[in-house]
Write a protein that holds these residues in place. Sequence first.
Motif, PDB file in Angstrom:
ATOM      1  N   PRO A   2       0.802  -1.232   0.000  1.00 11.34           N
ATOM      2  CA  PRO A   2       0.000   0.000   0.000  1.00 11.34           C
ATOM      3  C   PRO A   2       0.833   1.278   0.000  1.00 11.34           C
ATOM      4  O   PRO A   2       2.006   1.276   0.362  1.00 11.34           O
ATOM      5  N   ASN A   3       0.194   2.353  -0.426  1.00 12.28           N
ATOM      6  CA  ASN A   3       0.786   3.685  -0.396  1.00 12.28           C
ATOM      7  C   ASN A   3       0.263   4.410   0.839  1.00 12.28           C
ATOM      8  O   ASN A   3      -0.869   4.197   1.258  1.00 12.28           O
ATOM      9  N   TYR A   4       1.086   5.295   1.390  1.00 15.92           N
ATOM     10  CA  TYR A   4       0.699   6.050   2.572  1.00 15.92           C
ATOM     11  C   TYR A   4       1.065   7.514   2.416  1.00 15.92           C
ATOM     12  O   TYR A   4       1.992   7.856   1.692  1.00 15.92           O
ATOM     13  N   ALA A  27       5.414   0.357   1.449  1.00 16.47           N
ATOM     14  CA  ALA A  27       5.914  -0.028   2.767  1.00 16.47           C
ATOM     15  C   ALA A  27       5.274  -1.358   3.148  1.00 16.47           C
ATOM     16  O   ALA A  27       4.127  -1.635   2.780  1.00 16.47           O
ATOM     17  N   ARG A  28       6.001  -2.164   3.868  1.00 19.91           N
ATOM     18  CA  ARG A  28       5.484  -3.472   4.274  1.00 19.91           C
ATOM     19  C   ARG A  28       4.294  -3.343   5.211  1.00 19.91           C
ATOM     20  O   ARG A  28       3.379  -4.152   5.188  1.00 19.91           O
ATOM     21  N   GLU A  31       3.689   0.882  10.257  1.00 17.72           N
ATOM     22  CA  GLU A  31       4.769   1.321  11.138  1.00 17.72           C
ATOM     23  C   GLU A  31       6.025   1.677  10.352  1.00 17.72           C
ATOM     24  O   GLU A  31       6.690   2.670  10.633  1.00 17.72           O
ATOM     25  N   ARG A  32       6.343   0.866   9.360  1.00 15.13           N
ATOM     26  CA  ARG A  32       7.513   1.152   8.512  1.00 15.13           C
ATOM     27  C   ARG A  32       7.284   2.405   7.670  1.00 15.13           C
ATOM     28  O   ARG A  32       8.201   3.186   7.455  1.00 15.13           O
ATOM     29  N   ALA A  33       6.064   2.591   7.203  1.00 14.83           N
ATOM     30  CA  ALA A  33       5.750   3.787   6.422  1.00 14.83           C
ATOM     31  C   ALA A  33       5.915   5.036   7.278  1.00 14.83           C
ATOM     32  O   ALA A  33       6.496   6.029   6.833  1.00 14.83           O
ATOM     33  N   LEU A  34       5.434   4.980   8.504  1.00 14.89           N
ATOM     34  CA  LEU A  34       5.559   6.119   9.401  1.00 14.89           C
ATOM     35  C   LEU A  34       7.015   6.430   9.693  1.00 14.89           C
ATOM     36  O   LEU A  34       7.437   7.586   9.627  1.00 14.89           O
ATOM     37  N   GLY A  63      -3.868   6.971  -2.296  1.00 15.09           N
ATOM     38  CA  GLY A  63      -3.831   6.426  -3.656  1.00 15.09           C
ATOM     39  C   GLY A  63      -4.594   5.132  -3.772  1.00 15.09           C
ATOM     40  O   GLY A  63      -5.703   5.007  -3.292  1.00 15.09           O
ATOM     41  N   GLU A  64      -3.988   4.151  -4.398  1.00 11.58           N
ATOM     42  CA  GLU A  64      -4.639   2.874  -4.675  1.00 11.58           C
ATOM     43  C   GLU A  64      -5.041   2.145  -3.401  1.00 11.58           C
ATOM     44  O   GLU A  64      -5.966   1.368  -3.412  1.00 11.58           O
TER      45      GLU A  64
END
Length: 67
Positions: A2-4, A27-28, A31-34, A63-64
Amino acid sequence: MPNYRVQFAKQILGVPFPVGSVEIARARDPERALRAAEIRFARSRGVTDWRERADTADLAPHGEAEL
């Protein structure tokens, strides 16, 4: 994956004022995205810790990933 989007804001008299946002393409997990967004925001502002320029970081799908 996913996109964040992470929105950073500075609180002034209890009111949040946006100071920037960062989009993370992949991002997996959230938490990793943040964490990636915090690092990218700090580097773009020339500081070592994102909290020097913002008080809050709010993560949202973008996004998606919203579909």
